[in-house]
Design a protein around this motif. Sequence first.
Motif, PDB file in Angstrom:
ATOM      1  N   TYR A 197       0.824  -1.265   0.070  1.00  0.00           N
ATOM      2  CA  TYR A 197       0.214  -0.018  -0.019  1.00  0.00           C
ATOM      3  C   TYR A 197       0.767   1.315  -0.104  1.00  0.00           C
ATOM      4  CZ  TYR A 197      -3.899   3.262   1.220  1.00  0.00           C
ATOM      5  OH  TYR A 197      -4.788   4.039   1.568  1.00  0.00           O
ATOM      6  N   GLU A 205       0.967   3.970  -3.057  1.00  0.00           N
ATOM      7  CA  GLU A 205       0.548   5.441  -2.808  1.00  0.00           C
ATOM      8  C   GLU A 205       1.890   6.240  -3.547  1.00  0.00           C
ATOM      9  OE1 GLU A 205      -0.538   6.499   1.088  1.00  0.00           O
ATOM     10  OE2 GLU A 205      -2.415   6.370   0.364  1.00  0.00           O
ATOM     11  N   SER A 216      -6.924 -16.499  -2.935  1.00  0.00           N
ATOM     12  CA  SER A 216      -7.101 -17.374  -1.675  1.00  0.00           C
ATOM     13  C   SER A 216      -6.172 -18.503  -1.804  1.00  0.00           C
ATOM     14  CB  SER A 216      -8.318 -17.781  -1.473  1.00  0.00           C
ATOM     15  OG  SER A 216      -9.170 -18.423  -2.401  1.00  0.00           O
ATOM     16  N   ARG A 261      -4.444  -6.389  -9.515  1.00  0.00           N
ATOM     17  CA  ARG A 261      -4.596  -5.770  -8.476  1.00  0.00           C
ATOM     18  C   ARG A 261      -3.982  -4.226  -8.339  1.00  0.00           C
ATOM     19  NH1 ARG A 261      -6.374  -5.862  -3.378  1.00  0.00           N
ATOM     20  NH2 ARG A 261      -4.969  -5.618  -1.460  1.00  0.00           N
ATOM     21  N   SER A 295      -1.175   3.986   6.323  1.00  0.00           N
ATOM     22  CA  SER A 295      -0.183   3.577   5.058  1.00  0.00           C
ATOM     23  C   SER A 295       0.169   2.059   5.255  1.00  0.00           C
ATOM     24  CB  SER A 295       1.253   4.386   5.129  1.00  0.00           C
ATOM     25  OG  SER A 295       0.759   5.700   4.748  1.00  0.00           O
ATOM     26  N   TYR A 296      -0.280   1.605   6.261  1.00  0.00           N
ATOM     27  CA  TYR A 296      -0.051   0.073   6.540  1.00  0.00           C
ATOM     28  C   TYR A 296      -1.410  -0.607   6.699  1.00  0.00           C
ATOM     29  CZ  TYR A 296       2.189  -3.641   9.105  1.00  0.00           C
ATOM     30  OH  TYR A 296       2.821  -4.968   9.695  1.00  0.00           O
ATOM     31  N   LYS A 297      -1.583  -1.583   5.627  1.00  0.00           N
ATOM     32  CA  LYS A 297      -3.032  -2.075   5.556  1.00  0.00           C
ATOM     33  C   LYS A 297      -3.064  -3.525   5.689  1.00  0.00           C
ATOM     34  CE  LYS A 297      -4.888   2.006   4.346  1.00  0.00           C
ATOM     35  NZ  LYS A 297      -6.030   2.672   5.313  1.00  0.00           N
ATOM     36  N   SER A 341     -11.008 -14.618   1.546  1.00  0.00           N
ATOM     37  CA  SER A 341     -10.758 -13.878   0.267  1.00  0.00           C
ATOM     38  C   SER A 341     -11.780 -12.652   0.188  1.00  0.00           C
ATOM     39  CB  SER A 341     -10.744 -14.795  -0.889  1.00  0.00           C
ATOM     40  OG  SER A 341     -12.229 -15.335  -1.168  1.00  0.00           O
ATOM     41  N   GLN A 342     -11.456 -11.741  -0.479  1.00  0.00           N
ATOM     42  CA  GLN A 342     -12.388 -10.834  -0.502  1.00  0.00           C
ATOM     43  C   GLN A 342     -13.845 -11.200  -1.185  1.00  0.00           C
ATOM     44  OE1 GLN A 342     -10.765  -7.448  -3.063  1.00  0.00           O
ATOM     45  NE2 GLN A 342      -8.907  -8.151  -2.541  1.00  0.00           N
ATOM     46  N   GLU A 343     -13.727 -12.117  -2.319  1.00  0.00           N
ATOM     47  CA  GLU A 343     -15.159 -12.640  -2.564  1.00  0.00           C
ATOM     48  C   GLU A 343     -15.652 -13.354  -1.602  1.00  0.00           C
ATOM     49  OE1 GLU A 343     -11.916 -13.069  -3.721  1.00  0.00           O
ATOM     50  OE2 GLU A 343     -12.317 -11.577  -5.469  1.00  0.00           O
ATOM     51  N   GLN A 368     -10.241  -1.749  -2.095  1.00  0.00           N
ATOM     52  CA  GLN A 368      -8.834  -2.241  -2.249  1.00  0.00           C
ATOM     53  C   GLN A 368      -8.637  -3.535  -1.685  1.00  0.00           C
ATOM     54  OE1 GLN A 368      -7.054   1.282  -1.426  1.00  0.00           O
ATOM     55  NE2 GLN A 368      -7.032   1.978  -3.352  1.00  0.00           N
ATOM     56  N   GLY A 369      -9.750  -4.174  -0.858  1.00  0.00           N
ATOM     57  CA  GLY A 369      -9.714  -5.214  -0.415  1.00  0.00           C
ATOM     58  C   GLY A 369      -9.213  -5.270   1.031  1.00  0.00           C
ATOM     59  N   TYR A 370      -8.943  -4.117   1.604  1.00  0.00           N
ATOM     60  CA  TYR A 370      -8.505  -3.965   2.975  1.00  0.00           C
ATOM     61  C   TYR A 370      -9.776  -3.835   3.933  1.00  0.00           C
ATOM     62  CZ  TYR A 370      -4.141  -3.113   0.629  1.00  0.00           C
ATOM     63  OH  TYR A 370      -2.933  -3.276  -0.032  1.00  0.00           O
TER      64      TYR A 370
END
Lengths: 311, 311
Positions: free
Chosen positions: A77, A81, A111, A151, B103-105, B111-113, B122-124
Motif C-alpha cells: 500500500y 501510494e 485465496s 490488483r 499507510s499500512y493495511k 478472500s475478498q469474494e 482495495q480489499g483491506y
Amino acid sequence: MPMLEAWREKLMEKSSGFMNNTKQMLQALGYDNKQKLLIIHADDAGLSHSENQATMEALRRGLINSYSIMVPCPWFYEIAEFALQYPNFDHGIHLTLSCEWNSYKFGPVLSQEEVPSLVDAQGYFFKSRKEVLNRAKPEEVKKELCAQIERALSFGLRPTHLDSHMYTLGTSIEFLNLYREIGNFYQLPIMLNSKLITEVSGIKTVEFDLKNELVIDSLYLGNLTDFKKGKLADYYANALKKLQPGINMILIHPAYDTHEMRAITKNHPNFGSAWRQIDLEFFTSQQCEDLIKKEKIQMISWTEIKKLIYP
Amino acid sequence: MPMLEAWREKLMEKSSGFMNNTKQMLQALGYDNKQKLLIIHADDAGLSHSENQATMEALRRGLINSYSIMVPCPWFYEIAEFALQYPNFDHGIHLTLSCEWNSYKFGPVLSQEEVPSLVDAQGYFFKSRKEVLNRAKPEEVKKELCAQIERALSFGLRPTHLDSHMYTLGTSIEFLNLYREIGNFYQLPIMLNSKLITEVSGIKTVEFDLKNELVIDSLYLGNLTDFKKGKLADYYANALKKLQPGINMILIHPAYDTHEMRAITKNHPNFGSAWRQIDLEFFTSQQCEDLIKKEKIQMISWTEIKKLIYP
C-alpha cells in the motif's frame, strides 16, 4: 502472440532486416551501437517499510531509474501510494511466487483455495525456486500472477514492465513461456536475461532461446563472496567501469538496515539487511554519480522500451 | 448455548446461588472477595516486528501476563512461532475486523469474494468501527472471525481467550452476541467489560446486559489527554495504586518506537509509536514491579478463567 509480431514488424521497419541482435535493438531504440546503456533496477519494493523508504530515496537521488513492486507484500500500500504520486519513475510489477524469509511470510493475492499448488501447509508461498518448480501448477501460476497485475491496475498503477521475484519464472521453459504470454497480454516488456535464466534460475542453455526478444545483454548482480569480503560497493563500481556497449542492467535491493529489515532477513545474509544498506549507500553516492558521468553511461528507461515494443 | 449453561451450573455448584455478581465469581475462582486481581494485557501482537519484540520482552520481564494475537497481520508468523515456543504465556486471539492505520493495511484471512462486506474497494479492512458497523454482514463477520481462529488452531496455537480489536464487536448487540457465540463454540472466555462496550465502542447501557457473565470489573486504558501531557506512565501508576477488589485489567500496546512503528502509526498519535514505547517501558520497569508488590495486587490468568468457564 499478435503483439509480439507487431513489435517485430515495427522493429523490422526501423532496422535493415529481422532484428535478432542487440545492435539492431539499439538502433530501433534510437541509440548508437557504441553507447553503453544502463538500467539500475531496484527489486522488492513493497517488501517492507525499510525497503520502500530506501527505494524512494534512491529514486529521488536520481541514480537508480526503475524499481518493481511486490503486490502480495505487507507494505504494498505504501509503495503503491508513492507510485501514484510519482508516476514518472519507471515501476514494474515484481511477479511473486516465493517468500525466501524465515520469520516474515506472505502468500498469494488469491485465496489458498484458488491456488493450492502455490502455498505451503500454512498458506504462505514456498521459500525456494525449487519448491515452486516442483509443485506449482502452471494454470495456478498464471491465475495468481494475473491477479497480482490486476490488483496493481485496479489500484491505479500503470506499470512499465514486469520482472520475476528470485527469477522463479526462469526455472522452466513452461514458466518462461507463461511470463512471455502474460507480458504480451498486458503489453508490458518483461525482464529477460540469459544469466538470470541459466545461472540464477536453472534452465539449461540448450533448452531456451532468447533470439528475437528484447533482452538485457549484460546483467550485474552482487554476490555473497564480494559481500562477505566487504567488496560489494567495489563490485558495483567495477561494473560501471567495465560496462560494454549494449543494454546493461544492475539489479539491486536498497533498504535501510533497520530493526525491521534485520528481522526480515534474519539468518539470510545473502541479500540481507546489511547488504541492502550498502546498495542504498552506493547508489545514492557521489562516487556512483561521478562514475556514470565519467564512463559516459547513458541511462535508459523501461518507458522507452515499452514504447518500442508496444507502441 | 449449552456450554454457557454448563458454566453457569458449575458456578452455581461452587457459589451459594445463581452467580450474578463479581463476589461470587471471585469465590468461584478461589479468591478472597477483598483481593485486587489484575490482568495486564498486551493487544496487537502480530501487527509488526516492533510490537512483537516489545510484547515478548514485557512477557519475559513477567509484569504483563497475557497478550492477544492478530491473525490477519503481516507479522503473525513471528508471534505464532513465539507462542508455540512459550505456550505458558496466556495468549488470546485478537479478533480483527478493522485496520486503523493510514499507510499500512491488512485485510481478512478469507478472500475478498468470501467476505465482501468486510473490505474496502482495495480489499483491506475498513479503518473505523463505524464503517464496520454500517457495512459488515453478521454472517460474514462470523465466517471471517472463525477463519482467524481456525488459522491459529491449524498453526498449532492453543489460545486462552478471545478479544476484539478496537472492540469493534462492542458496536452492536448483534456483534456482541456473535462474539459470545464464537467464544462459546471454541470454549474460550471472551473479554467483556462495560466500559469497553459503552465508552469505547458505542452500545448504549440500556441495550446490553452483562449479568451472569464473567466480566472485567474495572478496565484501565491509557488516554490521549494524559499521553499529550506526558502523563501516561503516571496514569498507569495511579491505576495500580487505586485498584479495587475484583477483576481488573490494564490494556496496553507495547512496541518499540522504531522506524517501522513510526511509519505504521503515522498521523495517528492515539496509540501511536511513542505511546507504545511508554507502555513497554512502564510495564518492564522496577516502579511497576514494586507497585504490584506494594499494593498487594494478585495477578490472575486467562488460563484460570478458562478452566473455570470451560472445565
